[in-house]
Design a protein around this motif. Structure first.
Motif, PDB file in Angstrom:
ATOM      1  N   GLY A  48       7.132  68.341  -4.315  1.00  0.00           N
ATOM      2  CA  GLY A  48       7.740  68.842  -3.073  1.00  0.00           C
ATOM      3  C   GLY A  48       8.459  70.161  -3.282  1.00  0.00           C
ATOM      4  O   GLY A  48       9.534  70.381  -2.709  1.00  0.00           O
ATOM      5  N   ASN A  71      -4.617  60.849  -9.855  1.00  0.00           N
ATOM      6  CA  ASN A  71      -4.248  62.258  -9.735  1.00  0.00           C
ATOM      7  C   ASN A  71      -4.986  63.123 -10.746  1.00  0.00           C
ATOM      8  O   ASN A  71      -5.331  64.269 -10.452  1.00  0.00           O
ATOM      9  CB  ASN A  71      -2.736  62.444  -9.887  1.00  0.00           C
ATOM     10  CG  ASN A  71      -2.325  63.832  -9.452  1.00  0.00           C
ATOM     11  OD1 ASN A  71      -2.716  64.289  -8.373  1.00  0.00           O
ATOM     12  ND2 ASN A  71      -1.605  64.545 -10.302  1.00  0.00           N
ATOM     13  N   THR A 108       2.978  70.597  -5.475  1.00  0.00           N
ATOM     14  CA  THR A 108       2.922  69.827  -4.220  1.00  0.00           C
ATOM     15  C   THR A 108       3.484  68.429  -4.422  1.00  0.00           C
ATOM     16  O   THR A 108       4.234  67.922  -3.595  1.00  0.00           O
ATOM     17  CB  THR A 108       1.466  69.747  -3.710  1.00  0.00           C
ATOM     18  OG1 THR A 108       0.928  71.055  -3.641  1.00  0.00           O
ATOM     19  CG2 THR A 108       1.399  69.115  -2.334  1.00  0.00           C
ATOM     20  N   LEU A 109       3.123  67.818  -5.544  1.00  0.00           N
ATOM     21  CA  LEU A 109       3.601  66.451  -5.804  1.00  0.00           C
ATOM     22  C   LEU A 109       5.115  66.381  -5.912  1.00  0.00           C
ATOM     23  O   LEU A 109       5.723  65.376  -5.560  1.00  0.00           O
ATOM     24  CB  LEU A 109       2.966  65.922  -7.098  1.00  0.00           C
ATOM     25  CG  LEU A 109       1.785  64.976  -6.923  1.00  0.00           C
ATOM     26  CD1 LEU A 109       0.669  65.616  -6.148  1.00  0.00           C
ATOM     27  CD2 LEU A 109       1.264  64.502  -8.266  1.00  0.00           C
ATOM     28  N   ASP A 168      -0.532  73.986  -9.418  1.00  0.00           N
ATOM     29  CA  ASP A 168      -0.508  73.854  -7.955  1.00  0.00           C
ATOM     30  C   ASP A 168      -0.349  72.394  -7.538  1.00  0.00           C
ATOM     31  O   ASP A 168       0.419  72.066  -6.632  1.00  0.00           O
ATOM     32  CB  ASP A 168      -1.809  74.407  -7.347  1.00  0.00           C
ATOM     33  CG  ASP A 168      -1.720  75.910  -7.137  1.00  0.00           C
ATOM     34  OD1 ASP A 168      -0.683  76.482  -7.499  1.00  0.00           O
ATOM     35  OD2 ASP A 168      -2.687  76.505  -6.620  1.00  0.00           O
ATOM     36  N   ASN A 169      -1.079  71.533  -8.221  1.00  0.00           N
ATOM     37  CA  ASN A 169      -1.013  70.104  -7.910  1.00  0.00           C
ATOM     38  C   ASN A 169       0.405  69.573  -8.135  1.00  0.00           C
ATOM     39  O   ASN A 169       0.979  68.890  -7.272  1.00  0.00           O
ATOM     40  CB  ASN A 169      -2.032  69.371  -8.799  1.00  0.00           C
ATOM     41  CG  ASN A 169      -1.925  67.863  -8.709  1.00  0.00           C
ATOM     42  OD1 ASN A 169      -1.177  67.257  -9.449  1.00  0.00           O
ATOM     43  ND2 ASN A 169      -2.662  67.275  -7.786  1.00  0.00           N
ATOM     44  N   ARG A 189       3.751  60.165  -9.905  1.00  0.00           N
ATOM     45  CA  ARG A 189       2.332  60.127  -9.519  1.00  0.00           C
ATOM     46  C   ARG A 189       1.485  61.124 -10.314  1.00  0.00           C
ATOM     47  O   ARG A 189       0.270  61.032 -10.305  1.00  0.00           O
ATOM     48  CB  ARG A 189       2.181  60.488  -8.032  1.00  0.00           C
ATOM     49  CG  ARG A 189       2.818  59.489  -7.101  1.00  0.00           C
ATOM     50  CD  ARG A 189       1.847  58.398  -6.773  1.00  0.00           C
ATOM     51  NE  ARG A 189       2.456  57.405  -5.902  1.00  0.00           N
ATOM     52  CZ  ARG A 189       1.813  56.369  -5.435  1.00  0.00           C
ATOM     53  NH1 ARG A 189       0.560  56.175  -5.739  1.00  0.00           N
ATOM     54  NH2 ARG A 189       2.423  55.500  -4.661  1.00  0.00           N
TER      55      ARG A 189
END
Lengths: 323, 333
Positions: B293, B40, B290-291, B286-287, B34
């Motif tokens: 996990g 994104n 999170t993507l 940061d993105n 993603r």
């Protein structure tokens, strides 16, 4: 549940009476020093509850705010000690540094009560009272397990402070409750440092990777606005019961949390018994100043769970629903 | 160092930063399918917008050999003032409804608080670090006083700017790119911008050649304050709430972006394009975390590692660049 709440209310009433009685006996001397780690909405409510309890005991309050600075908190506690206050109630910012602050105050003959945030060594303080972050995390986890009902369930966990006792235990005990539920996958754990903007960005990123997200654990109410903004943009901000609804569990019991429950936007809220906590801290501080040992030495009060189904009945027990 | 050499060095830094950004992108794209989605990328641009705007303002301040530690506190106080003056709170809904006045009030406040920083630096002759450290506390304290440290949910026009979409991109993205482009043009083409760089490069020489240093300092700090308020408007517009922590730590993020982008902490050298790339890099990390996990404890480690790699790449490219320079050859000989 009703019995427990009745019991807690009765205990609170009795304690307040005790505070007033003890306070009247020492009316001239008592000054309670209160040192907070920071000022934010939850702390404002705690300050008000402490102010009420201390005023109820006919004592004076001296207040200090460390604004997230452990050095400043240490200086403030030192200065309260040198002022010769009757007792000190502290919400520690640094849970390690709090041990030394407590030992130093107690060595000077001043009781040191920690509130809300437990120091790393509970034996260092005169008394501790706070919420029970572990119990709250477990209740949240068990709720997700029930909601998932054995089906695959993707969960986003927004984490509070990673160096903060409440943040750590609310997360750790959620994990424990979810351990056996193999159908639940925590797809992202986002550290937010209790910041709503980071909660928004974390939710945005997680929904990007997992559009089929089924649940969000927002372990403090201030995160909700950021979460709602994202869900609204994605067309997923729908009431509990609508098929596309994302299950949300939050903790705190603030007015905004209560409002979200009333609007059926979140499924479960676990309200911290804030007034109760503050009463107990004041009672213990005054008792300890009078030479009475606090028993038990530390208390962790579990939150009061409520949701859209029982908010009407529970509202009177939740501080945020009455503010 | 000549202007040409400064620009060349900046160019080398931009290439190394671009390479690190690409590496980070490829790394995360291989871990999450993603990450490289257009959706994104829009997301990353939108999340980077407040940092980009704040960092553009900070670039001007650093170019003039200053620093503004109060930029986050300015965002906080400007928004608190704007909400207090233009909002109406409903006790029933707990929400404060705003009017369009929130924008001019917040932006003018930001401009004014930035100019006040400059006035303090000019009049008191204190270092910018100490001055803005002091005003950080003053502005934050005033902000807390105005809001009562309460969480203020907002509605009305204040949400429009942060949430509007143009061609499927968030409006803040265009605003950030426009502000960055203006910053770049200002430093590269406008005499006042060149004078800022000259002041930062050598304050004494700049003053001796007749530059009005005090006026330039006011200009840089006022723009920085304005950018801080604009960043605050975007954040509040997106989150839908003014929280007491608004802008907390913003100064570190934007200063990191500016320095990582190739602007010197000692003035005289600045790259707005580098600032934009560095803002994107910080947000992309940061993105991506999170993507994919990632473990929450790994966030800071990875952030720090990426920063070290970017700084090392910059050091290597600078070395490669200067090794062949006539000056270095002459010194070695």
């Amino acid at each position: 549940m009703q019995k427990r709440i009745f019991g807690l209310s009765l205990a609170a009433g009795l304690m307040l009476t005790a505070v007033v009685a003890i306070g009247l006996a020492n009316a001239d001397e008592m000054t309670i020093g209160v040192a907070f780690d920071k000022i934010e909405p939850f702390r404002v409510a705690e300050k008000k509850a402490l102010t009420d309890a201390i005023a109820g005991a006919h004592a004076k309050m001296v207040f200090a705010n460390a604004d997230k600075d452990p050095q400043r908190q240490a200086s403030q506690v030192d200065s309260l000690v040198s002022q010769g206050v009757t007792a000190i109630i502290v919400i520690p910012w640094d849970i390690e540094a709090a041990n030394d602050l407590a030992r130093s105050a107690i060595a000077s003959g001043i009781p040191f009560v920690s509130l809300d945030q437990a120091p790393s060594d509970l034996q260092s303080v005169t008394y501790h009272v706070g919420g029970d972050p572990c119990a709250d995390g477990k209740v949240a986890g068990e709720f997700f397990v029930k909601e998932a009902a054995g089906k695959p369930f993707k969960l986003l966990e927004l984490q509070g402070g990673l160096a903060n006792d409440n943040g750590i235990r609310r997360s750790k005990c959620l994990d424990e409750a979810l351990k056996a539920a193999l159908n639940i996958t925590i797809v992202a754990r986002v550290p937010t440092d209790w910041n709503p903007q980071k909660a928004l960005e974390g939710t945005e990123n997680a929904m990007q990777a997992h559009p089929d997200l089924a649940g969000i654990y927002a372990p403090w109410n201030d995160a909700l606005q950021g979460v709602f903004s994202v869900l609204k943009e994605k067309g997923r901000l729908v009431p509990v019961g609508v098929p596309t609804h994302i299950v949300i569990v939050s903790i705190d019991g603030t007015p905004l949390g209560c409002k979200a429950v009333r609007e059926r936007l979140i499924d479960l809220e676990i309200a911290t018994p804030l007034p109760e906590m503050c009463y107990r801290a004041v009672v213990a501080a005054i008792k300890a100043a009078g030479g009475t040992k606090a028993e038990p030495h530390a208390e962790f009060l579990p939150g009061i769970p409520y949701g859209p189904g029982d908010v009407k009945e529970m509202a009177s027990k939740v501080w945020g629903c009455n503010s | 160092m000549t202007t040409r050499r400064r620009l060349s060095r900046t160019g080398a830094q931009l290439w190394s930063l671009t390479a690190v950004l690409l590496l980070v992108g490829i790394g995360f794209a291989s871990l999450s399918d993603r990450f490289a989605d257009l959706d994104n990328l829009r997301n990353v641009l939108l999340q980077a917008a407040p940092t980009m705007i704040g960092a553009t303002g900070m670039t001007l301040v650093l170019a003039a050999r200053g620093i503004d530690l109060s930029i986050g506190a300015i965002a906080n106080l400007s928004l608190a003032l704007a909400i207090a003056l233009s909002g109406t709170r409903s006790e029933a809904t707990l929400v404060t409804d705003t009017t369009w006045l929130v924008y001019p009030i917040a932006l003018l406040s930001g401009l004014l608080f930035g100019a006040l920083n400059a006035a303090a630096i000019n009049i008191l002759r204190l270092t910018p670090l100490i001055t803005t450290l002091g005003t950080l506390a003053v502005y934050r304290g005033l902000g807390l006083h105005i809001t009562g440290a309460a969480l203020i949910p907002v509605s009305g026009p204040i949400l429009s700017f942060g949430r509007a979409q143009v061609f499927d991109f968030g409006l803040p993205v265009f605003a950030a790119l426009m502000i960055a482009a203006m910053g770049w043009l200002f430093l590269a083409q406008v005499p006042l911008g060149r004078q800022l760089l000259a002041l930062g490069g050598s304050p004494r020489s700049a003053i001796e050649t007749g530059l009005r240093a005090e006026r330039l300092i006011v200009l840089a700090y006022a723009i920085s304050g304005l950018c801080g308020a604009a960043a605050g408007l975007i954040t509040v517009g997106r989150v839908g709430v003014v929280n007491p922590d608004l802008g907390d730590g913003m100064e570190f993020t934007v200063i990191t972006a500016v320095v990582l982008g190739g602007t010197s902490l000692f003035g005289g050298r600045a790259s707005v394009l580098g600032t934009v790339l560095a803002s994107l890099l910080l947000t992309a990390v940061d993105n991506g975390m999170t993507l994919t996990g990632a473990n929450p404890y790994a966030y800071d480690v990875v952030r720090g590692f990426v920063l070290l790699v970017a700084v090392s790449a910059d050091a290597v490219s600078t070395y490669m660049h200067t090794r062949g320079s006539p000056l270095i050859r002459e010194l070695r000989a």
